[in-house]
Design an enzyme around this catalytic site. Structure first.
Site, PDB file in Angstrom:
ATOM      1  CG  ASP A   2      -2.224  -0.782   0.873  1.00 54.76           C
ATOM      2  OD1 ASP A   2      -2.511  -1.309  -0.081  1.00 54.76           O
ATOM      3  OD2 ASP A   2      -2.890  -1.289   2.180  1.00 54.76           O
ATOM      4  CE  LYS A  58      -8.280   0.524  -2.521  1.00 58.64           C
ATOM      5  NZ  LYS A  58      -7.295  -0.789  -1.732  1.00 58.64           N
ATOM      6  CG  MET A 117      -8.545   6.393   6.463  1.00 56.72           C
ATOM      7  SD  MET A 117      -8.791   4.696   5.378  1.00 56.72           S
ATOM      8  CE  MET A 117     -10.159   4.056   6.556  1.00 56.72           C
TER       9      MET A 117
END
Length: 247
Positions: free
Chosen positions: A41, A63, A178
């Site tokens: 990631d 991402k 997030m």
């Protein structure tokens, strides 16, 4: 033996921790060093990737800020494919694989495909971020419980499934992961749901790295403080009296 009869290799879902390579588990480091393939990631440090052998295949599937190298469904398929080619595939994920890391979805896909897998927990930024900024998520003088929620839900959802009322009413510390792109909107929703506007709040950016910085305010003023300080993703937001322990 036919290719389709070949026993698949093992896939290891490994948590890389919050950012500092020293906070990764010994089991995780051992698996990275043994890996034939690394699927990693965006927040995995380059120094951790360097533990892999020179001939290890490395595949980036990160991402960041709405830009996805690969949709989650394709990542699931990729892991199954990697297992057919490699004896040991390590799926390296920031924090903990199962704390808003979609590790559960990947494990389900591997199970459905008959691929053996192992889960190696990692230290979640939900705990490490506050701690490294001097904020204990629990403290006998302030609280005996904490709530962790995400500020970034599945974009395919037609409506939010966050229990804003429940989060606002919850006692103790509240940690949001997030959620920087929707920070003001989320804080406003909590205030409308009854969250005390004067409750201490903080944002910790790039926890466990050399770029770590933080800002503290209240629930009513944190969004402005974050904008003034120029703090963005990745960051952890902490709400609760424990923020008063911050140096």
């Amino acid at each position: 033996m036919k290719a389709e009869d070949k026993t698949p290799g093992k896939v290891c879902l490994v948590g890389a921790g919050p950012g500092d390579p020293g906070l990764m588990t010994l089991r995780g480091k051992e698996l990275v060093e043994r890996a034939d393939c690394l699927v990693y990631d965006a927040l995995v440090p380059a120094s951790v990737l360097a533990w892999a052998s020179p001939d290890c295949e490395k595949i980036y599937v990160g991402k960041r800020s709405g830009v996805h190298a690969m949709p989650q469904s394709q990542i699931n398929e990729l892991l199954v494919t990697c297992a057919s080619r490699h004896a040991c595939t390590v799926r390296l994920k920031g924090g903990d694989p199962y704390v808003f890391g979609r590790g559960g979805e990947e494990a389900a896909a591997l199970y459905a495909a008959g691929v053996p897998f192992e889960v190696v927990p990692g230290i979640s930024s939900a705990i490490a971020g506050p701690a490294l900024a001097g904020i204990p998520v629990t403290h006998r003088a302030h609280c005996t419980q904490f709530t962790v929620f995400t500020g970034h839900e599945d974009a395919a959802k037609t409506e939010s499934t966050l229990d804003i009322q429940g989060i606002a009413a919850a006692k103790g510390t509240k940690v949001m992961l997030m959620g920087m792109s929707r920070l003001r909107r989320t804080l406003d929703a909590l205030l409308e749901a009854g969250q005390d506007a004067d409750t201490p709040a903080a944002a910790v950016q790039w926890a466990a790295t050399g770029r770590q910085r933080s800002v503290s305010a209240t629930v009513a003023t944190l969004a402005d403080a974050v904008e003034e300080a120029g703090i963005g993703s990745p960051a952890v937001v902490v709400i609760g009296e424990v923020v008063s322990e911050m140096p």
